[in-house]
Scaffold this motif. Structure first.
Motif, PDB file in Angstrom:
ATOM      1  N   ALA A 193       0.796  -1.224   0.000  1.00  0.00           N
ATOM      2  CA  ALA A 193       0.000   0.000   0.000  1.00  0.00           C
ATOM      3  C   ALA A 193       0.828   1.273   0.000  1.00  0.00           C
ATOM      4  CB  ALA A 193      -0.952  -0.013   1.200  1.00  0.00           C
ATOM      5  N   GLU A 194       1.848   1.345   0.860  1.00  0.00           N
ATOM      6  CA  GLU A 194       2.600   2.589   0.953  1.00  0.00           C
ATOM      7  C   GLU A 194       3.388   2.864  -0.324  1.00  0.00           C
ATOM      8  OE1 GLU A 194       5.659  -0.343   2.709  1.00  0.00           O
ATOM      9  OE2 GLU A 194       3.503  -0.198   2.289  1.00  0.00           O
ATOM     10  N   GLU A 195       3.839   1.790  -1.007  1.00  0.00           N
ATOM     11  CA  GLU A 195       4.568   1.985  -2.252  1.00  0.00           C
ATOM     12  C   GLU A 195       3.638   2.439  -3.375  1.00  0.00           C
ATOM     13  OE1 GLU A 195       6.570  -1.651  -3.084  1.00  0.00           O
ATOM     14  OE2 GLU A 195       7.947  -1.494  -1.375  1.00  0.00           O
ATOM     15  N   ALA A 196       2.440   1.853  -3.441  1.00  0.00           N
ATOM     16  CA  ALA A 196       1.485   2.249  -4.474  1.00  0.00           C
ATOM     17  C   ALA A 196       1.109   3.718  -4.330  1.00  0.00           C
ATOM     18  CB  ALA A 196       0.238   1.369  -4.403  1.00  0.00           C
ATOM     19  N   LEU A 197       0.857   4.138  -3.098  1.00  0.00           N
ATOM     20  CA  LEU A 197       0.518   5.539  -2.862  1.00  0.00           C
ATOM     21  C   LEU A 197       1.693   6.441  -3.196  1.00  0.00           C
ATOM     22  CD1 LEU A 197      -1.468   7.662  -1.792  1.00  0.00           C
ATOM     23  CD2 LEU A 197      -0.553   7.221   0.504  1.00  0.00           C
ATOM     24  N   ALA A 198       2.894   6.058  -2.791  1.00  0.00           N
ATOM     25  CA  ALA A 198       4.076   6.884  -3.037  1.00  0.00           C
ATOM     26  C   ALA A 198       4.338   7.062  -4.529  1.00  0.00           C
ATOM     27  CB  ALA A 198       5.298   6.268  -2.352  1.00  0.00           C
ATOM     28  N   ILE A 199       4.228   5.997  -5.305  1.00  0.00           N
ATOM     29  CA  ILE A 199       4.452   6.098  -6.749  1.00  0.00           C
ATOM     30  C   ILE A 199       3.421   7.015  -7.390  1.00  0.00           C
ATOM     31  CG2 ILE A 199       4.381   4.805  -8.926  1.00  0.00           C
ATOM     32  CD1 ILE A 199       5.628   2.436  -7.351  1.00  0.00           C
ATOM     33  N   ALA A 200       2.162   6.869  -6.993  1.00  0.00           N
ATOM     34  CA  ALA A 200       1.104   7.716  -7.549  1.00  0.00           C
ATOM     35  C   ALA A 200       1.331   9.179  -7.199  1.00  0.00           C
ATOM     36  CB  ALA A 200      -0.256   7.244  -7.026  1.00  0.00           C
ATOM     37  N   VAL A 201       1.712   9.446  -5.957  1.00  0.00           N
ATOM     38  CA  VAL A 201       1.984  10.816  -5.518  1.00  0.00           C
ATOM     39  C   VAL A 201       3.173  11.391  -6.278  1.00  0.00           C
ATOM     40  CG1 VAL A 201       2.867  12.161  -3.571  1.00  0.00           C
ATOM     41  CG2 VAL A 201       0.904  10.641  -3.260  1.00  0.00           C
ATOM     42  N   TYR A 202       4.224  10.598  -6.421  1.00  0.00           N
ATOM     43  CA  TYR A 202       5.409  11.041  -7.160  1.00  0.00           C
ATOM     44  C   TYR A 202       5.046  11.446  -8.586  1.00  0.00           C
ATOM     45  CZ  TYR A 202       9.775  10.606  -9.828  1.00  0.00           C
ATOM     46  OH  TYR A 202      10.835  10.837 -10.675  1.00  0.00           O
ATOM     47  N   ALA A 203       4.290  10.597  -9.261  1.00  0.00           N
ATOM     48  CA  ALA A 203       3.917  10.886 -10.644  1.00  0.00           C
ATOM     49  C   ALA A 203       3.069  12.152 -10.731  1.00  0.00           C
ATOM     50  CB  ALA A 203       3.163   9.697 -11.234  1.00  0.00           C
ATOM     51  N   ALA A 204       2.124  12.306  -9.807  1.00  0.00           N
ATOM     52  CA  ALA A 204       1.251  13.482  -9.821  1.00  0.00           C
ATOM     53  C   ALA A 204       2.034  14.759  -9.538  1.00  0.00           C
ATOM     54  CB  ALA A 204       0.127  13.307  -8.807  1.00  0.00           C
ATOM     55  N   LEU A 205       3.007  14.686  -8.633  1.00  0.00           N
ATOM     56  CA  LEU A 205       3.822  15.865  -8.329  1.00  0.00           C
ATOM     57  C   LEU A 205       4.754  16.218  -9.469  1.00  0.00           C
ATOM     58  CD1 LEU A 205       4.752  15.171  -4.592  1.00  0.00           C
ATOM     59  CD2 LEU A 205       3.267  16.992  -5.443  1.00  0.00           C
ATOM     60  N   CYS A 206       5.239  15.223 -10.192  1.00  0.00           N
ATOM     61  CA  CYS A 206       6.147  15.491 -11.308  1.00  0.00           C
ATOM     62  C   CYS A 206       5.432  16.162 -12.479  1.00  0.00           C
ATOM     63  CB  CYS A 206       6.787  14.186 -11.780  1.00  0.00           C
ATOM     64  SG  CYS A 206       8.063  13.546 -10.682  1.00  0.00           S
ATOM     65  N   HIS A 207       4.181  15.806 -12.701  1.00  0.00           N
ATOM     66  CA  HIS A 207       3.402  16.386 -13.809  1.00  0.00           C
ATOM     67  C   HIS A 207       2.046  16.840 -13.280  1.00  0.00           C
ATOM     68  CE1 HIS A 207       6.224  15.349 -16.980  1.00  0.00           C
ATOM     69  NE2 HIS A 207       6.276  14.100 -16.537  1.00  0.00           N
ATOM     70  N   PRO A 208       2.021  17.855 -12.448  1.00  0.00           N
ATOM     71  CA  PRO A 208       0.761  18.257 -11.813  1.00  0.00           C
ATOM     72  C   PRO A 208      -0.278  18.806 -12.778  1.00  0.00           C
ATOM     73  CG  PRO A 208       2.478  19.877 -11.385  1.00  0.00           C
ATOM     74  CD  PRO A 208       3.149  18.712 -12.023  1.00  0.00           C
ATOM     75  N   ASP A 209       0.150  19.255 -13.947  1.00  0.00           N
ATOM     76  CA  ASP A 209      -0.783  19.887 -14.880  1.00  0.00           C
ATOM     77  C   ASP A 209      -1.033  19.063 -16.140  1.00  0.00           C
ATOM     78  OD1 ASP A 209      -1.078  22.194 -13.249  1.00  0.00           O
ATOM     79  OD2 ASP A 209       0.882  22.895 -13.956  1.00  0.00           O
ATOM     80  N   SER A 210      -0.541  17.848 -16.183  1.00  0.00           N
ATOM     81  CA  SER A 210      -0.770  16.990 -17.347  1.00  0.00           C
ATOM     82  C   SER A 210      -1.076  15.581 -16.873  1.00  0.00           C
ATOM     83  CB  SER A 210       0.456  16.975 -18.271  1.00  0.00           C
ATOM     84  OG  SER A 210       0.280  15.998 -19.298  1.00  0.00           O
ATOM     85  N   MET A 211      -2.336  15.204 -16.928  1.00  0.00           N
ATOM     86  CA  MET A 211      -2.702  13.891 -16.437  1.00  0.00           C
ATOM     87  C   MET A 211      -2.084  12.780 -17.273  1.00  0.00           C
ATOM     88  SD  MET A 211      -6.419  12.179 -15.568  1.00  0.00           S
ATOM     89  CE  MET A 211      -6.726  13.294 -14.222  1.00  0.00           C
ATOM     90  N   LEU A 212      -2.027  12.943 -18.583  1.00  0.00           N
ATOM     91  CA  LEU A 212      -1.458  11.889 -19.409  1.00  0.00           C
ATOM     92  C   LEU A 212       0.014  11.684 -19.084  1.00  0.00           C
ATOM     93  CD1 LEU A 212      -1.733   9.770 -21.554  1.00  0.00           C
ATOM     94  CD2 LEU A 212      -1.363  11.538 -23.303  1.00  0.00           C
ATOM     95  N   ASP A 213       0.776  12.762 -18.946  1.00  0.00           N
ATOM     96  CA  ASP A 213       2.186  12.628 -18.590  1.00  0.00           C
ATOM     97  C   ASP A 213       2.342  11.965 -17.221  1.00  0.00           C
ATOM     98  OD1 ASP A 213       3.031  13.819 -20.946  1.00  0.00           O
ATOM     99  OD2 ASP A 213       3.167  15.821 -20.057  1.00  0.00           O
TER     100      ASP A 213
END
Length: 372
Positions: free
Chosen positions: A274-294
């Motif tokens: 669980a903690e890894e799944a959440l962390a990866i999702a958060v990382y991706a969202a923070l890296c591309h906060p304005d582009s959902m596809l990216d």
């Protein structure tokens, strides 16, 4: 910081609810075909920057969802039914969500809707498909049935020691309830409790609490960093929070370094827990906060549980930016789009217009019959 808690029944609230649920489905479907592939194979097959389109099943490929979206939708149905039960003076009873997971279990054991199936989802034939359902979820719900046709007591916590991601990947809808009705602390506790219906380890529950609270803050108009700050303060008050806290801190540190890489994603783990799944999702969202596809491409292009990390990332960005941020080239092909949008609208209706739908003792609009 702008908020709109005083008008959460408006178009922006509806857009964020739709964005969260449809975004999660898109991320789930994007990661599903490559879930068990290594990053090297993914990049060899699809090139840089990774998975950016649905794969398999002809051209254009359909976006088939998995148990991640299935269980997320049943969370929504459970919340709507819990809302209806408020007419009895019971308050918002979370055990009704456990009951909804019991009905999801039917979809994994039967080939078609049974007589008396509950709610729009129980009667949706396309949901009666097994897409690698989590063994922990199946086992915990089956054990809770004790050999019967239904769970013997709704609301009980699982007794296993699993911290798999099957709890966190389904609880985003809890954070979608209007901020005028529920608090951030309630969302955290409810998310952790709902995950605990199948996952008994503290780290199987606490990331789910974080996700539900993050979504709550996003729906209330805050940005992702502020939402994470608030949720991590709550997280720190709970025993056994250290694994979840460290995973989130690592994700935020990596995101601050700049351009995302597959190596950075995989340094956070595989997303199977669980903690890894959440962390990866958060990382991706923070890296591309304005582009959902990216962001979704980053979230699913790794050698781990790509559908779950994609689903959670889609939930987060959809709740933050609303349905207009969804990639249209994927949205129109995602499985169950009409049903997901309909369920999102029904969640909004139940928690913003319940008096006109059913009230304390009426009126008779057919709403109660719709949800069983």
């Amino acid at each position: 910081m702008r908020r709109y808690c005083d008008r959460v029944s408006g178009a922006e609230y509806r857009s964020r609810v739709r964005g969260c649920l449809l975004g999660g489905a898109i991320g789930d479907a994007l990661g599903h075909p490559v879930e068990f592939w290594s990053a090297d194979v993914i990049l060899r097959e699809y090139g840089q920057p990774g998975v950016r389109d649905f794969q398999g099943g002809g051209s254009p490929a359909p976006g088939l969802i998995t148990d991640d979206t299935q269980m997320t939708l049943f969370t929504v149905q459970g919340l709507i039914r819990a809302g209806i039960r408020r007419d009895r003076g019971l308050g918002l009873t979370l055990g009704v969500v456990h009951e909804a997971y019991d009905h999801w279990l039917d979809t994994q054991r039967l080939s078609q809707p049974p007589p008396g199936a509950v709610g729009p989802l129980g009667r949706a034939g396309w949901l009666y498909a097994q897409r690698a359902p989590g063994t922990t979820c199946l086992g915990a719900l089956g054990t809770a049935r004790g050999g019967g046709e239904r769970i013997r007591q709704y609301g009980g916590q699982a007794t296993n020691n699993s911290k798999g991601c099957g709890g966190v990947m389904r609880v985003a809808p809890i954070g979608l309830l209007p901020p005028s009705i529920v608090t951030a602390d309630w969302c955290f506790d409810a998310g952790a409790t709902a995950a605990g219906y199948t996952h008994g380890h503290p780290t199987g529950k606490l990331p789910a609490g974080v996700l539900a609270q993050v979504v709550h803050h996003l729906v209330a108009g805050e940005d992702l960093d502020a939402a994470l700050d608030a949720a991590m303060v709550t997280l720190a008050t709970h025993e056994s929070h250290e694994e979840t806290t460290e995973a989130l801190l690592a994700a935020r540190r990596l995101a601050a370094r700049g351009e995302p890489t597959v190596a950075a994603v995989e340094s956070l783990g595989g997303g199977w827990v669980a903690e890894e799944a959440l962390a990866i999702a958060v990382y991706a969202a923070l890296c591309h906060p304005d582009s959902m596809l990216d962001a979704l491409s980053v979230a699913v292009t790794h050698g781990g549980d790509s559908d779950s990390t994609g689903a959670i990332c889609g939930n987060i960005l959809g709740a933050w930016h609303g349905e207009d941020a969804l990639p249209p080239q994927l949205l129109f092909r995602v499985e169950g789009r009409a049903t997901i949008a309909e369920l999102a609208d029904d969640l909004v209706l139940e928690f913003t217009a319940s008096q006109r739908l059913h009230g304390d003792h009426g009126p008779d609009t057919g709403w109660r019959e719709r949800y069983g």
